[in-house]
Design an enzyme around this catalytic site. Structure first.
Site, short mmCIF file in Angstrom:
data_model
loop_
_atom_site.label_atom_id
_atom_site.label_comp_id
_atom_site.label_asym_id
_atom_site.label_seq_id
_atom_site.Cartn_x
_atom_site.Cartn_y
_atom_site.Cartn_z
N HIS A 143 7.16 8.17 8.81
CA HIS A 143 5.74 8.02 8.48
C HIS A 143 4.92 8.51 9.68
CE1 HIS A 143 1.84 6.16 7.76
NE2 HIS A 143 2.18 6.12 6.49
N CYS A 176 -7.25 5.74 13.51
CA CYS A 176 -7.92 4.45 13.28
C CYS A 176 -7.84 3.61 14.57
CB CYS A 176 -7.23 3.70 12.14
SG CYS A 176 -7.94 2.05 11.92
N SER A 190 1.41 7.01 0.52
CA SER A 190 0.54 6.03 1.18
C SER A 190 1.31 4.73 1.33
CB SER A 190 -0.72 5.83 0.33
OG SER A 190 -1.30 4.57 0.61
N GLU A 213 2.31 7.56 11.11
CA GLU A 213 1.88 6.53 12.07
C GLU A 213 3.03 6.17 13.02
OE1 GLU A 213 -0.07 2.96 10.55
OE2 GLU A 213 0.61 1.89 12.35
N CYS A 224 -10.65 1.34 3.46
CA CYS A 224 -10.80 0.43 4.61
C CYS A 224 -11.71 1.14 5.61
CB CYS A 224 -9.44 0.20 5.24
SG CYS A 224 -8.70 1.75 5.79
S1 SF4 Z 1 -4.84 0.68 10.22
FE1 SF4 Z 1 -4.83 2.07 8.44
S2 SF4 Z 1 -5.13 0.73 6.67
FE2 SF4 Z 1 -5.70 -0.45 8.49
S3 SF4 Z 1 -7.92 -0.19 8.76
FE3 SF4 Z 1 -6.91 1.40 9.96
S4 SF4 Z 1 -6.77 3.18 8.60
FE4 SF4 Z 1 -7.16 1.38 7.33
#
Ligand code: SF4
Length: 315
Positions: free
Chosen positions: A130, A102, A229, A132, A18
């Site tokens: 996790h 991200c 993942s 995140e 992504c």
């Molecule tokens: S949130 Fe995670 S899966 Fe979604 S675009 Fe960003 S890095 Fe990729």
């Protein structure tokens, strides 16, 4: 040589990298190019061994915590995001850091901060432990965010004030399961506020839609990705729930148990957002050695999302 049996590969599209993963890898590569090796990276930059090992070969050094980073070398934070304490610690040590979080994860962080500033407690839907989730909870003081992992948990969830609540989600969850958890939250806490736009990101949504599109027709399905993942694991679950019980996660071709393909005429293949296309090619090549292949790409949508690199790299 014995004649190879025919096999149709239903190749899901979109699949694999992504925009957030692509950006995170570019940040490490360009940092090495610009500042020279070594460049330290806190945590796996993305959840894929192959990616991590390729970056190590170029001069990246992966560590668990900032105190393992020597002074005077750049350090990159992973795509999953970090608690606020991490950049604070980097600043206190005067480390030069690049944040590969991200932008779609950063968006969730800002959302949580906005709700907190408005006096709301945040219910975060996600998987405990996790990175995140650790990063998002770590944007706010202890107790400001409570975690919910499934719909059953909603019934026993203890909150400060049911009238002052908002929810946010991890970006890589199952779209369908999350809808069920949100419905349970809205039923128990009718005043709960939600994000303006879905927190589950476009890449997660599209990869789940494309695996659904092939699962019903496939008698076996391989998801290329890592067990840590989240989005890859969700693809296996979505495939199983969407009609292909014979769905498996593989990190690469060597992990395939060829008995899964006994009597199979149509094999679905997809890859999680952190799995490079070279591993998809490797799996297809391994199939080609055993079967007479026909490849049918099943595309459910086009993707054109890209994210800018940090200014320190482009300046
Ligand atoms: S949130 Fe995670 S899966 Fe979604 S675009 Fe960003 S890095 Fe990729």
């Amino acid at each position: 040589m014995a004649e190879r049996p025919p096999l149709t590969i239903l190749l899901a599209s979109p699949r694999g990298f992504c925009a957030g993963v692509d950006r995170a890898i570019q940040i490490v590569e360009q940092a090495i190019e610009k500042f020279g090796a070594p460049v330290y990276v806190r945590h796996e930059i993305v959840h894929n061994r192959f990616v991590v090992e390729s970056l190590e070969a170029k001069g990246a050094v992966f560590v668990d915590e900032l105190d393992q980073v020597p002074p005077d070398v750049p350090v990159v934070f992973s795509a999953h995001g970090v608690p606020k304490s991490v950049p604070e610690q980097a600043q206190a040590r005067q480390l030069f850091y690049l944040d590969a979080t991200c932008p779609l994860v950063s968006k969730v962080h800002r959302e949580a901060e906005r709700h907190f500033a408005a006096g709301r407690q945040i219910v975060l839907i996600g998987h405990r432990g996790h990175p995140e989730v650790v990063g998002t909870m770590g944007q706010l003081p202890e107790g400001a965010v409570v975690l919910v992992e499934d719909a059953a948990h909603v019934a026993t969830l203890a909150v400060r004030d049911p009238l002052n609540l908002a929810y946010a989600t991890q970006t890589t969850l199952s779209v369908d399961d999350t809808a069920g958890i949100v419905a349970a939250l809205q039923k128990r806490f009718p005043a709960i506020q939600g994000p303006k736009k879905e927190d589950i990101c476009y890449a997660t949504t599209n990869r789940q839609a494309s695996v659904k599109a092939i699962a019903e027709r496939a008698q076996a399905l391989l998801v290329i990705g890592a067990p840590n993942s989240s989005n890859s694991m969700r693809l296996v679950e979505v495939a199983r729930k969407s009609g292909c019980a014979n769905a498996h996660l593989v990190q690469r071709a060597a992990d395939i148990d060829w008995r899964w393909l006994d009597g199979v005429a149509r094999l679905g293949i997809t890859a999680g957002a952190s799995a490079p296309e070279v591993l998809v090619e490797e799996v297809i090549a391994a199939c080609r050695q055993r079967f007479e292949l026909r490849i049918e790409e099943v595309r459910v949508t086009e993707e054109s999302v890209t994210f800018k690199l940090p200014r320190a790299l482009v300046a």
